[in-house]
Design an enzyme around this catalytic site. Structure first.
Site, PDB file in Angstrom:
ATOM      1  N   ASP A 255     -15.667  -4.047 -41.093  1.00  0.00           N
ATOM      2  CA  ASP A 255     -15.775  -5.192 -40.182  1.00  0.00           C
ATOM      3  C   ASP A 255     -16.889  -6.157 -40.583  1.00  0.00           C
ATOM      4  OD1 ASP A 255     -13.804  -3.947 -38.765  1.00  0.00           O
ATOM      5  OD2 ASP A 255     -14.872  -3.918 -36.857  1.00  0.00           O
ATOM      6  N   HIS A 309     -16.741 -13.792 -33.578  1.00  0.00           N
ATOM      7  CA  HIS A 309     -17.152 -12.455 -33.131  1.00  0.00           C
ATOM      8  C   HIS A 309     -17.584 -12.459 -31.662  1.00  0.00           C
ATOM      9  CE1 HIS A 309     -18.863  -8.365 -33.297  1.00  0.00           C
ATOM     10  NE2 HIS A 309     -18.140  -8.228 -34.404  1.00  0.00           N
ATOM     11  N   HIS A 399     -18.883  -1.006 -41.287  1.00  0.00           N
ATOM     12  CA  HIS A 399     -19.308  -2.403 -41.358  1.00  0.00           C
ATOM     13  C   HIS A 399     -19.875  -2.678 -42.746  1.00  0.00           C
ATOM     14  CE1 HIS A 399     -19.244  -1.444 -37.067  1.00  0.00           C
ATOM     15  NE2 HIS A 399     -19.043  -2.728 -36.850  1.00  0.00           N
TER      16      HIS A 399
END
Length: 426
Positions: A255, A309, A399
């Protein structure tokens, strides 16, 4: 428009009602009322593991459930909010609970609640619950609610024992080597151990599978992986919302890119000839379009992680639409392909997000394994987490960071040593 549009189920507490446990909820649409929901104890126990009524957070139950093909049971979700921040948690639920939820979704007026036998008004307590709404439905005061409320930390031995039995009979997490359950441990100590494990592995917890009567799942199984580029294996998702994939496969998802770490992650995946799925934020795509192009050209799956986001449920319908369409347009312009995958930031979404995603032809990709690498930024802790989970059938949330780059070769080796195929999602 769906019957569930505009309905909200706020979870206020878990309470004891005439010897049984119940969910105290506030049901709101055209009107609102506080109600007791008498559902099965296993589902209540699972909800208790992902909620703590401390007067700070608010909880909202999703009106939708999904079917987990791997665990062969329904999965519900609950969103915990504090001010403008929200987190979404999953819990295993029974067919009984799912059917009751469908019945709530179907009602059109608050008066229809009387036809649902599992819902009832909280008992009237003189001196404690004296406020009555104008529509005549009882609305207990805060002091009455506090008297019945069962916070997780102070819950009764009965509920804790129930959670203990349900979870330990089916816990799907491999305990760290320094945790042992000896016969000499007292019941109270065992409960504390369970709660500690839940706190550490909340997103990984899936409770006891429930026997269900549903349509044949064979038609819903994802297609076998196909190698669309070089040696990168892909797996096509069949469900609109996915938390997991079939046994024997595992998906590594990344991500918040593209970033300075994107190419390093791709090169590690490429070296080991394994799949990977990248969920890009639109504002970062504008900064690093070449990274998006290179990752896509090398056969790895690219999805949207929204434009900025943002917490999707906190936005208006038009703002949510912009978050989806702007990010999709940017990525599609680079890849020259229709964007298929979407992961909502923080895993938080609502009915409007679902409707917009369906309209755009997106599949919502969540996860069932989270090492919280964004918090630890520690290569060893990330690797240790992956090595101590049941990884088969997992979608692992990662991430883009240097810690992930450093841990990735060992993560891949650990998964391959288990005989798992690491796939890109489609």
């Amino acid at each position: 428009m769906s019957d569930s549009y505009g309905k909200v189920i706020e979870l206020l507490a878990i309470e004891r009602d005439t010897g049984a446990f119940a969910l105290r909820i506030k049901l709101s649409f055209s009107e609102s009322a506080e109600l007791l929901w008498l559902t099965d104890h296993e589902t209540i126990a699972n909800i208790a593991t992902v909620s703590e009524f401390n007067g700070v957070h608010k909880y909202r139950l999703s009106l939708h459930t999904t079917w987990d093909v791997i665990q062969q049971q329904y999965i519900g979700s609950i969103t915990r909010t504090y001010r403008d921040h929200g987190e979404r948690f999953s819990f295993a639920c029974s067919v009984h609970f799912r059917n009751e939820l469908e019945a709530i979704k179907a009602i059109r007026h608050l008066d229809d609640v009387s036809a649902l036998s599992f819902l009832s008004a909280p008992p009237f307590e003189p001196g404690l619950a004296e406020e009555v709404q104008t529509d005549g439905i009882l609305n207990a005061t805060r002091s009455a609610r506090k008297r019945h409320r069962l916070p997780l930390k102070l819950a009764s031995a009965t509920l804790m024992s129930l959670i203990f039995v349900v979870l330990l009979s089916s816990f799907n997490y491999s305990y760290p080597s320094d945790i042992r359950h000896e016969a000499a441990i007292t019941a109270a100590a065992e409960v504390e151990t369970v709660i500690q494990l839940l706190a550490e592995n909340r997103n990984a917890m899936i409770a006891k599978p429930v026997a269900v009567s549903v349509e044949k799942e064979a038609d819903r199984k994802p297609k076998k992986e196909t190698k669309t580029s070089a040696a990168v294996p892909h797996l096509e998702l069949k469900d609109f919302i996915s938390y997991s994939i079939p046994k024997g496969y595992v998906a590594l998802t990344f991500d918040d890119g593209p970033s300075k770490h994107s190419m390093d992650i791709m090169n590690v995946l490429k070296k080991h000839e394994v799949g990977g799925t990248f969920f890009f934020v639109g504002t970062n795509v504008k900064k690093h379009p070449d990274y998006v192009k290179a990752i896509h050209a090398n056969g790895y799956s690219v999805g949207s992680h929204s434009m900025t986001h943002s917490q999707m449920p906190s936005l208006t319908h038009e703002e949510q639409k912009a978050e989806l369409t702007r990010a999709a347009n940017l990525i599609e312009h680079i890849t020259n392909e229709k964007l298929v995958l979407f992961r909502p930031p923080y895993g938080a979404f609502d009915d409007r997000t679902e409707a917009l995603s369906r309209q755009q032809g997106n599949k919502v990709v969540l996860w069932n394994r989270d090492p919280e690498d964004w918090l630890t930024r520690d290569e060893d802790k990330i690797l240790d987490y992956v090595q101590h989970i049941e990884a088969s059938g997992s979608i692992i949330l990662l991430h883009e960071s240097q810690a992930v780059v450093d841990a990735l070769p060992k993560i891949i080796k650990s998964l391959q040593d288990q005989g798992l195929t690491i796939v890109s999602l489609q």
